[in-house]
Write a protein that holds these residues in place. Structure first.
Motif, PDB file in Angstrom:
ATOM      1  N   ARG A 139       0.833  -1.210   0.000  1.00  0.00           N
ATOM      2  CA  ARG A 139       0.000   0.000   0.000  1.00  0.00           C
ATOM      3  C   ARG A 139       0.870   1.263   0.000  1.00  0.00           C
ATOM      4  O   ARG A 139       0.570   2.239  -0.700  1.00  0.00           O
ATOM      5  CB  ARG A 139      -0.940   0.001   1.207  1.00  0.00           C
ATOM      6  N   GLN A 143       1.014   4.151  -3.067  1.00  0.00           N
ATOM      7  CA  GLN A 143       0.823   5.576  -2.842  1.00  0.00           C
ATOM      8  C   GLN A 143       2.023   6.385  -3.328  1.00  0.00           C
ATOM      9  O   GLN A 143       1.860   7.488  -3.863  1.00  0.00           O
ATOM     10  CB  GLN A 143       0.570   5.837  -1.357  1.00  0.00           C
ATOM     11  N   SER A 148      -3.997   4.591  -6.298  1.00  0.00           N
ATOM     12  CA  SER A 148      -4.915   4.428  -5.174  1.00  0.00           C
ATOM     13  C   SER A 148      -4.868   2.989  -4.675  1.00  0.00           C
ATOM     14  O   SER A 148      -4.883   2.046  -5.483  1.00  0.00           O
ATOM     15  CB  SER A 148      -6.340   4.779  -5.611  1.00  0.00           C
ATOM     16  N   ASP A 150      -7.164   1.365  -3.693  1.00  0.00           N
ATOM     17  CA  ASP A 150      -8.388   0.703  -4.161  1.00  0.00           C
ATOM     18  C   ASP A 150      -8.145  -0.139  -5.413  1.00  0.00           C
ATOM     19  O   ASP A 150      -8.960  -1.003  -5.763  1.00  0.00           O
ATOM     20  CB  ASP A 150      -9.471   1.751  -4.465  1.00  0.00           C
ATOM     21  N   GLN A 163      -1.683   3.600 -15.538  1.00  0.00           N
ATOM     22  CA  GLN A 163      -1.736   2.876 -14.261  1.00  0.00           C
ATOM     23  C   GLN A 163      -0.843   1.642 -14.300  1.00  0.00           C
ATOM     24  O   GLN A 163      -0.137   1.341 -13.330  1.00  0.00           O
ATOM     25  CB  GLN A 163      -3.187   2.478 -13.953  1.00  0.00           C
TER      26      GLN A 163
END
Length: 330
Positions: A139, A143, A148, A150, A163
């Protein structure tokens, strides 16, 4: 000057090209010289651009520098150690210090794995942290590259090209490398996304003190991002030096032609806007003498007959061209 982090000296890469004649026993396989006698240094915390036309050997050189392709000859040093002679275990350890970001943002990722699985795999293989901490580290890494959390359960097919490239960058950063070789990392992306990824590279390189070798055919991108630039033609580095020095006063005729062809806003540039004639010759049939001479407006008889000369130092720039004779020694 401190010792560079990465140093290539007289590095060459040859491939065997099997022809129909050799398959039926009427000839020998050809040797294709993809990289020839390359001298290149990347300093600690330095950003170096590698530019040239498509097919000139940039990607092959980038992969050879990480031993993803085995060099055929020459010397390759990383932090003072000879990479050519590394054992398998030492080479595995080297992979934690030097990583590559590939051109194809989709093709470089396993389509079966989610973002979290892709990044978790790196932490597991290299045993970078306890299993209980992997998700947290993933995570944090997402970031850092602007993703994200998500998106952690998504697979590449459900992500945009930008991405996917951020995932590829995160995967390279997971091991905490000192050097990243980025091979055309924005060429497959929309222009607006290119700017975002370039800004990300700039931020990461500054914040993490990364050494960066940025491979591109876009001279404008390299001028913006890199402090040093190497110009490659048909497997050879023909000019190398500080970016502004090369762009403001290019020495080699090939560099001059590349820079003159750049889109520009000013209508009265100092360089003649003459096009570069012809196409690069095939590496299977390299012309004698300097390989650039059939396209060079400054070609002389020595260029047609004698091999590419050794590096000459012109100001702050190194250039390999017969236009610049070696200085006479007293």
């Amino acid at each position: 000057m401190s010792e560079p982090l990465l140093l290539a000296e007289s590095l060459s890469v040859r491939f065997r090209r099997t022809t129909l004649a050799s398959l039926i026993g009427r000839g020998r396989p050809d040797n294709v010289q993809a990289v020839a006698d390359v001298h290149l240094a990347v300093g600690r915390g330095q950003s170096v651009g590698l530019v040239g036309e498509s097919g000139c050997g940039k990607t092959t050189l980038g992969r050879a520098l990480l031993r993803l392709i085995e060099p055929s000859a020459g010397r390759l040093m990383f932090d003072g150690r000879d990479l050519i002679t590394l054992s398998e275990s030492d080479l595995f350890a080297f992979r934690r210090r030097a990583q590559m970001v590939f051109q194809d943002p989709y093709g470089s990722l396993n389509p079966r794995l989610t973002v979290e699985e892709t990044l978790s795999e790196v932490f597991s293989v290299h045993r970078l942290c306890p299993v209980s901490k992997i998700r947290e580290r993933v995570r944090e890494l997402m970031q850092r590259v602007g993703l994200s959390p998500d998106l952690s359960t998504r697979r590449p097919y459900s992500l945009s090209g930008g991405q996917c490239q951020r995932v590829g960058i995160a995967r390279a950063l997971a091991v905490g490398p000192e050097l990243i070789i980025a091979d055309e990392p924005v060429s497959a992306l929309d222009v607006s996304i290119q700017a975002q990824i370039l800004n990300l590279f700039e931020t990461l390189q500054h914040d993490m003190r990364l050494s960066l070798l940025f491979i591109s055919h876009d001279l404008g991108v390299v001028r913006h991002l890199c402090r040093m630039v190497a110009v490659m033609y048909l497997g050879r580095i023909v000019e190398f030096g500080p970016t502004e020095a090369v762009f403001e006063s290019p020495r080699h005729p090939y560099t001059q032609a590349l820079i003159a062809a750049m889109p520009r806003l000013d209508v009265e540039g100092s360089l003649p806007r003459r096009g570069l004639a012809g196409e690069p010759p095939s590496p299977v049939a390299v012309p004698p003498g300097c390989p650039f001479h059939p396209r060079c407006p400054e070609a002389m008889p020595v260029c047609r007959n004698d091999p590419v000369p050794e590096e000459r130092v012109e100001g702050r720039v190194k250039v390999r061209c017969h236009l610049y004779p070696l200085p006479m020694h007293a």
